[in-house]
Design an enzyme around this catalytic site. Structure first.
Site, mmCIF file in Angstrom:
data_model
loop_
_atom_site.group_PDB
_atom_site.id
_atom_site.type_symbol
_atom_site.label_atom_id
_atom_site.label_comp_id
_atom_site.label_asym_id
_atom_site.label_seq_id
_atom_site.Cartn_x
_atom_site.Cartn_y
_atom_site.Cartn_z
ATOM 1 N N PHE A 123 80.400 -18.603 30.087
ATOM 2 C CA PHE A 123 81.693 -18.909 29.394
ATOM 3 C C PHE A 123 82.651 -19.568 30.308
ATOM 4 O O PHE A 123 82.997 -19.127 31.454
ATOM 5 C CB PHE A 123 82.547 -17.632 28.975
ATOM 6 C CG PHE A 123 83.598 -17.746 28.244
ATOM 7 C CD1 PHE A 123 83.536 -18.050 26.907
ATOM 8 C CD2 PHE A 123 84.965 -17.743 28.704
ATOM 9 C CE1 PHE A 123 84.766 -18.249 26.057
ATOM 10 C CE2 PHE A 123 85.940 -17.855 28.056
ATOM 11 C CZ PHE A 123 85.865 -18.151 26.690
ATOM 12 N N THR A 126 88.253 -21.788 32.439
ATOM 13 C CA THR A 126 89.236 -21.882 33.554
ATOM 14 C C THR A 126 88.880 -23.278 34.159
ATOM 15 O O THR A 126 88.003 -23.649 34.346
ATOM 16 C CB THR A 126 89.029 -20.654 34.613
ATOM 17 O OG1 THR A 126 89.229 -19.397 33.975
ATOM 18 C CG2 THR A 126 90.120 -20.776 35.855
ATOM 19 N N SER A 132 95.708 -18.235 34.062
ATOM 20 C CA SER A 132 96.213 -17.655 33.269
ATOM 21 C C SER A 132 96.952 -18.372 32.053
ATOM 22 O O SER A 132 96.608 -18.032 30.784
ATOM 23 C CB SER A 132 97.630 -16.541 33.748
ATOM 24 O OG SER A 132 97.074 -15.914 35.021
ATOM 25 N N ILE A 157 83.266 -20.532 37.314
ATOM 26 C CA ILE A 157 82.524 -19.906 36.391
ATOM 27 C C ILE A 157 81.212 -19.023 36.684
ATOM 28 O O ILE A 157 80.459 -19.404 37.258
ATOM 29 C CB ILE A 157 81.940 -21.306 35.383
ATOM 30 C CG1 ILE A 157 83.024 -21.921 34.920
ATOM 31 C CG2 ILE A 157 81.034 -20.623 34.196
ATOM 32 C CD1 ILE A 157 84.426 -21.610 34.388
ATOM 33 N N GLY A 340 85.917 8.707 54.840
ATOM 34 C CA GLY A 340 86.610 8.515 56.316
ATOM 35 C C GLY A 340 86.129 7.262 56.847
ATOM 36 O O GLY A 340 85.811 6.145 56.154
ATOM 37 N N GLU A 364 89.078 -12.566 33.285
ATOM 38 C CA GLU A 364 89.052 -12.392 31.866
ATOM 39 C C GLU A 364 90.760 -12.019 31.650
ATOM 40 O O GLU A 364 90.994 -11.258 30.601
ATOM 41 C CB GLU A 364 88.422 -11.336 31.275
ATOM 42 C CG GLU A 364 86.641 -12.166 31.051
ATOM 43 C CD GLU A 364 85.920 -11.256 30.115
ATOM 44 O OE1 GLU A 364 86.507 -10.795 29.178
ATOM 45 O OE2 GLU A 364 84.816 -11.185 30.418
HETATM 46 C C1 LIG Z 1 84.995 -14.317 40.592
HETATM 47 C C2 LIG Z 1 85.613 -14.829 39.510
HETATM 48 C C3 LIG Z 1 84.850 -15.194 38.271
HETATM 49 C C4 LIG Z 1 85.514 -15.706 37.015
HETATM 50 N N1 LIG Z 1 84.582 -15.871 36.186
HETATM 51 C C5 LIG Z 1 85.131 -16.739 35.353
HETATM 52 C C6 LIG Z 1 84.320 -17.232 34.057
HETATM 53 O O1 LIG Z 1 82.996 -16.819 34.117
HETATM 54 N N2 LIG Z 1 84.976 -18.208 33.178
HETATM 55 C C7 LIG Z 1 86.125 -18.361 33.243
HETATM 56 O O2 LIG Z 1 86.438 -19.388 32.360
HETATM 57 N N3 LIG Z 1 86.724 -18.223 34.154
HETATM 58 C C8 LIG Z 1 86.433 -17.264 35.191
HETATM 59 N N4 LIG Z 1 87.160 -16.837 36.386
HETATM 60 C C9 LIG Z 1 88.846 -17.165 35.956
HETATM 61 C C10 LIG Z 1 89.803 -16.121 35.911
HETATM 62 O O3 LIG Z 1 89.556 -15.664 34.531
HETATM 63 C C11 LIG Z 1 90.921 -16.444 36.388
HETATM 64 O O4 LIG Z 1 91.004 -16.527 37.841
HETATM 65 C C12 LIG Z 1 91.986 -15.550 35.875
HETATM 66 O O5 LIG Z 1 92.386 -15.825 34.543
HETATM 67 C C13 LIG Z 1 93.610 -15.751 36.613
HETATM 68 O O6 LIG Z 1 93.790 -17.230 36.738
HETATM 69 P P1 LIG Z 1 94.193 -17.915 38.158
HETATM 70 O O7 LIG Z 1 93.451 -17.447 39.023
HETATM 71 O O8 LIG Z 1 94.485 -19.374 37.815
HETATM 72 O O9 LIG Z 1 95.903 -17.202 38.430
HETATM 73 P P2 LIG Z 1 97.211 -17.528 38.210
HETATM 74 O O10 LIG Z 1 97.182 -17.767 36.541
HETATM 75 O O11 LIG Z 1 97.557 -18.755 39.018
HETATM 76 O O12 LIG Z 1 98.093 -16.298 38.446
HETATM 77 C C14 LIG Z 1 98.551 -15.977 39.749
HETATM 78 C C15 LIG Z 1 99.060 -14.703 39.803
HETATM 79 O O13 LIG Z 1 100.236 -15.050 38.917
HETATM 80 C C16 LIG Z 1 100.235 -13.835 37.791
HETATM 81 N N5 LIG Z 1 100.617 -14.445 36.671
HETATM 82 C C17 LIG Z 1 100.460 -15.662 36.046
HETATM 83 N N6 LIG Z 1 101.318 -16.028 34.998
HETATM 84 C C18 LIG Z 1 102.176 -14.836 34.873
HETATM 85 C C19 LIG Z 1 102.632 -14.168 33.771
HETATM 86 N N7 LIG Z 1 102.993 -14.879 32.467
HETATM 87 N N8 LIG Z 1 103.464 -13.044 33.803
HETATM 88 C C20 LIG Z 1 103.056 -12.372 34.962
HETATM 89 N N9 LIG Z 1 102.296 -12.576 35.938
HETATM 90 C C21 LIG Z 1 101.712 -13.934 35.748
HETATM 91 C C22 LIG Z 1 98.789 -13.762 37.693
HETATM 92 O O14 LIG Z 1 98.735 -12.453 37.173
HETATM 93 C C23 LIG Z 1 98.417 -13.645 38.996
HETATM 94 O O15 LIG Z 1 98.644 -12.332 40.027
HETATM 95 C C24 LIG Z 1 86.792 -16.205 37.394
HETATM 96 C C25 LIG Z 1 87.427 -16.021 38.390
HETATM 97 C C26 LIG Z 1 87.022 -15.337 39.483
HETATM 98 C C27 LIG Z 1 87.769 -15.252 40.776
#
Ligand SMILES: Cc1cc2nc3c(=O)[nH]c(=O)nc-3n(C[C@H](O)[C@H](O)[C@H](O)COP(=O)(O)OP(=O)(O)OC[C@H]3O[C@@H](n4cnc5c(N)ncnc54)[C@H](O)[C@@H]3O)c2cc1C
Length: 387
Positions: A123, A126, A132, A157, A340, A364
């Site tokens: 899927f 991102t 987010s 992904i 430990g 997710e």
């Molecule tokens: C190992 C791995 C596998 C993944 N697999 C997939 C996949 O298969 N398909 C896919 O589409 N994506 C995938 N992702 C992406 C994943 O879903 C995103 O990393 C996640 O949704 C967060 O987005 P970001 O990393 O850009 O963080 P950001 O959106 O930049 O957020 C950074 C921090 O800010 C906080 N934050 C942001 N907005 C707000 C808000 N409105 N209120 C409070 N706090 C907030 C977040 O909670 C986080 O702590 C994967 C990521 C990883 C690391």
């Protein structure tokens, strides 16, 4: 606790448990070390027909109307032995959900039997600047005759490079913001579709996390899933049914960690007796076991609701993901403490479990975003109560 699973569900749980114990547990540390993709285990999962459990019978699956529960049962069992290896299965479930939710019969006939037989899916939502804030994707798809032409890059992904079938969210009308996004199926091998950087991660090393690159990638017009412009809504509906799968990863991982601690603590002697004989130690075990059971109960209650296809399920789905994955992180961290110094070494699996658990609170939708979803639903509910 008895969750009153059907005979078929008990059978799939047994089959998944056997694969976890016999095939995954013995090699989990090796895959964690090498970071190789666990193809032999994926093949074993396929041979055991477990990819069929979330696919309807009419498309060569084994699901009789409870796809979310079935997916979670298998995911929980596989995750007890390795969070990274289990993800090849769980992410295929995620990649398949948009098809289950919105594909036409013809599209289902085209792709679901292949997934049922063990072809991996992924899927892709991102991007570098759309995490987010998933509605701000930049990847574009432009209709050109019989084809969509996609340009852009997806990031992080799961199953990237290993899967054959990708559900990709792309903007088909940039002027409409999130309402201009659409869902397209892209297959490995389509012209203009390639794979970029493979991520080095804290945990889940056996899972492939990779960039998808689209350079004038040609996708048949018939690969549009759902309505044009309804891609963002479809992504959100997908998360509603897939997030319990992440929660189930958390339940399995936490149970696996508790099992390791109890086994260890019965054998480890300090002060002339097994460390499990200490009441203070047992209290931590009691908290772990109680939280795990509470997670499991919430997850399967949510699964039952989702399988009945009720509306307004975002809140409960987010609650399951939030609760079970926070519990998993806490339990895995406590597990290291309870072993430990040995827990901190790679001689025991709990350090890996602690590293693997962290991602559950991030992907997710981070757990902050889950709280946002729950908060927004509460505001809506209370506003309608007052009317
Ligand atoms: C190992 C791995 C596998 C993944 N697999 C997939 C996949 O298969 N398909 C896919 O589409 N994506 C995938 N992702 C992406 C994943 O879903 C995103 O990393 C996640 O949704 C967060 O987005 P970001 O990393 O850009 O963080 P950001 O959106 O930049 O957020 C950074 C921090 O800010 C906080 N934050 C942001 N907005 C707000 C808000 N409105 N209120 C409070 N706090 C907030 C977040 O909670 C986080 O702590 C994967 C990521 C990883 C690391």
């Amino acid at each position: 606790m008895d969750y009153f699973f059907t005979e078929e569900q008990q059978m799939m749980r047994e089959v998944a448990r056997e694969i976890a114990e016999k095939r995954i547990r013995p090699v989990a540390a090796e895959y964690d070390e090498s970071g190789e993709f666990p193809w032999p285990i994926v093949e074993a999962i396929a041979e055991a027909d477990l990819f069929r459990v979330f696919i309807p019978e009419e498309y060569e699956g084994m699901d009789l109307g409870t796809p979310v529960t079935n997916m979670c049962i298998v995911t929980e069992e596989l995750s007890k032995a390795c969070g990274g290896i289990a993800l090849a299965f769980a992410a295929t479930g995620l990649g398949t959900m948009p098809l289950l939710v919105a594909a036409s019969d013809e599209q289902k006939k085209r792709w679901l039997p292949r997934i049922a037989a063990g072809t991996l899916a992924a899927f892709a939502l991102t991007e570098a600047n759309a995490g987010s804030d998933a509605g701000s994707v930049q990847t574009r798809a432009v209709l050109d005759g019989d084809h969509w032409v996609i340009n852009g890059t997806k990031q992080w992904i799961t199953n990237g490079g290993e899967a054959d079938i990708y559900t990709v969210m792309a903007m088909t009308d940039k002027t409409r913001g999130p309402r201009g996004a659409s869902c397209l199926i892209v297959e490995k091998g389509y012209p203009g579709f390639s794979f970029g950087k493979k991520e080095k991660k804290l945990g889940i090393h056996a899972s492939a996390t990779r960039e998808l690159i689209f350079e004038d990638c040609e996708v048949p017009r018939a690969n549009l899933v759902g309505r044009e412009g309804a891609g963002f809504i479809l992504a959100m509906k997908t998360f509603d049914v897939s997030r319990p799968g992440i929660a189930a990863q958390g339940v399995g991982l936490a149970q696996g960690a508790l099992d390791e601690v109890v086994t260890y603590a019965r054998q480890r002697i300090q002060f002339g007796r097994p460390i499990i004989a200490n009441q203070g130690y047992q209290w931590t075990l009691a908290d772990m076991a109680t939280e795990i059971e509470a997670s499991r109960a919430l997850v399967y209650a949510v699964c039952r609701t989702l399988d009945k296809r009720l509306k307004d399920v975002s809140k409960i789905s987010a609650m399951a993901k939030l609760f079970a994955t926070d519990v998993a992180m806490r339990v895995a961290t406590d597990a290291v403490q309870l072993l430990g110094g040995y827990g901190y070494t790679t001689d025991y699996p709990v350090e890996k479990m602690m590293r693997d658990a962290k991602i559950l609170q991030i992907y997710e939708g981070t757990n902050q975003i889950q709280r946002d979803i729950i908060g927004a639903a509460l505001i809506k509910e209370y506003a309608s109560h007052r009317k």
